[in-house]
Design a protein around this motif. Structure first.
Motif, PDB file in Angstrom:
ATOM      1  N   UNK A 276      88.016  13.383  41.407  1.00  0.00           N
ATOM      2  CA  UNK A 276      86.571  13.252  41.644  1.00  0.00           C
ATOM      3  C   UNK A 276      85.784  14.294  40.854  1.00  0.00           C
ATOM      4  N   UNK A 277      86.441  15.436  40.559  1.00  0.00           N
ATOM      5  CA  UNK A 277      85.786  16.536  39.858  1.00  0.00           C
ATOM      6  C   UNK A 277      86.788  17.144  38.883  1.00  0.00           C
ATOM      7  N   UNK A 278      86.332  17.585  37.712  1.00  0.00           N
ATOM      8  CA  UNK A 278      87.257  18.137  36.709  1.00  0.00           C
ATOM      9  C   UNK A 278      87.792  19.516  37.067  1.00  0.00           C
ATOM     10  N   UNK A 279      87.013  20.291  37.826  1.00  0.00           N
ATOM     11  CA  UNK A 279      87.437  21.625  38.254  1.00  0.00           C
ATOM     12  C   UNK A 279      86.440  22.149  39.283  1.00  0.00           C
ATOM     13  N   UNK A 280      86.822  23.239  39.937  1.00  0.00           N
ATOM     14  CA  UNK A 280      85.944  23.909  40.886  1.00  0.00           C
ATOM     15  C   UNK A 280      84.847  24.631  40.107  1.00  0.00           C
ATOM     16  N   UNK A 281      83.604  24.337  40.437  1.00  0.00           N
ATOM     17  CA  UNK A 281      82.512  24.914  39.654  1.00  0.00           C
ATOM     18  C   UNK A 281      82.412  26.429  39.815  1.00  0.00           C
ATOM     19  N   UNK A 282      82.996  26.972  40.860  1.00  0.00           N
ATOM     20  CA  UNK A 282      82.963  28.422  41.024  1.00  0.00           C
ATOM     21  C   UNK A 282      83.678  29.117  39.875  1.00  0.00           C
TER      22      UNK A 282
END
Length: 345
Positions: A276-282
């Protein structure tokens, strides 16, 4: 279940994290320290009983077979490096972890000093971090850290090894990573955008609704469930650290779990994405510079270590040893004095 080390504890006011590698040929010195570390902790804490001084010891995969004979913890292995499209979780050296925590900095410092005095020349410290409580349990990004830690029996079930590995029941696994924050870029974000990165509100510390929380938020990617849809938990003991003069600001991540697979799945989600997401935005604001995995044995294991490699256990019968001249000593335990064997007639 064997008595565990103090892996479940309320948040500390101060911590010292020591990660070290063992110098070849000095394993006996390390074993001596491991058996005495609980006594060293008591000698320091006795002087300040309200200081709640604790020390958790972890042992890495590469050092285990150098220090102990017998079986290994079933899930002990080196930290697995993760290389995503934009961010990387490195695997770095680490044979020993000492996680010292207390209400006061001086207690952690004194115990760390005594430990390193005993290990002088036997280890190389590859990472030393002095952490501190930051306001109301916040990290240097300004958000409360550790909110979702399990409590009570739920924490015990999440953290302590059980019947699945009976030889190491009461133990735990811990993964540590040192993250450095780009505070200048982070602080330039509006609070509302920061909340979308984390997945929680900054002031009230409440989780954002699912229809508002982004798929690449830290909370979303760190929520791991089993095949029944039940959330799998770990216990985080993260601490902020920093050096304003050196422009260094960070979080020392430390996560205890019954199996390292739970924390590893969280990290895979963070660095490799979950579809759902390429990586953790943090990770666009926080860079991992270390990564280690350790087994935390039960307290009794450290107080009474198994034999060193090549040594016999205390209750193991000794094999017959060759007598002088290469002959095996008599089974009756005598030295063969007065024996007629080989005598001239």
């Amino acid at each position: 279940m064997a008595e565990p080390q103090a892996v479940i504890s309320r948040p500390a006011g101060a911590t010292v994290f020591l990660v070290a590698t063992v110098t070849p040929g000095h394993e006996d010195t390390v074993r001596g320290l491991l058996e005495d570390v609980s006594g060293l902790r008591r000698s320091v804490s006795f002087r300040a009983p309200d200081g709640e001084l604790g020390c958790v010891v972890g042992i890495g995969s590469a050092a285990w077979d150098r220090l102990f004979s017998g079986p290994r913890p079933q899930e002990l292995h080196p930290f697995v490096e993760l290389a995503g499209r934009r961010h990387r979780a490195p695997s770095t050296p680490g044979d020993l972890l000492f996680h010292l925590r207390a209400r006061r900095t001086d207690l952690c410092f004194e115990l760390a000093r005594l430990i390193m005095e005993r290990l002088d020349g036997a280890v190389t410290v590859v990472d030393e971090v002095h952490g501190f409580k930051y306001f109301d349990e916040r990290d240097l990004l300004g958000f409360v850290d550790g909110t979702e830690n399990p409590e009570g029996q739920e924490a015990v079930d999440a953290v302590l090894v059980g019947a699945e590995d009976p030889a190491f029941a009461g133990g735990s696994y811990v993964i540590v990573q040192k993250y450095l924050h780009d505070l200048r870029t982070w602080n330039a974000l509006p609070s509302e955008e920061q909340e979308r990165v984390i997945g929680r509100t900054k002031l009230a510390n409440t989780e954002l609704p699912d229809d508002v929380k982004p798929a690449d938020s830290h909370v979303a990617l760190n929520t791991v469930t089993d095949e029944d849809g039940d959330e799998r938990k770990i216990v985080r003991e993260n601490m902020p650290f920093g050096s304003p003069g050196g422009n260094e600001f960070g979080t020392f991540f430390i996560g205890y779990a019954r199996t390292p697979e739970v924390t590893e799945q969280m990290l895979r989600n963070m660095f490799l994405g979950d579809g759902r997401a390429p990586h953790d935005r943090i990770l666009d604001f926080s860079t991992a510079i270390t990564g280690c995995l350790f087994h935390v044995p039960a307290a009794g294991f450290l107080d009474d270590l198994p034999a060193a490699p090549g040594e016999r256990e205390a209750d193991e019968p000794a094999a017959d040893l060759p007598a002088a001249g290469g002959e095996r000593a008599p089974a009756d335990g005598s030295l063969g004095i007065g024996s007629l064997k080989g005598a001239r007639t």
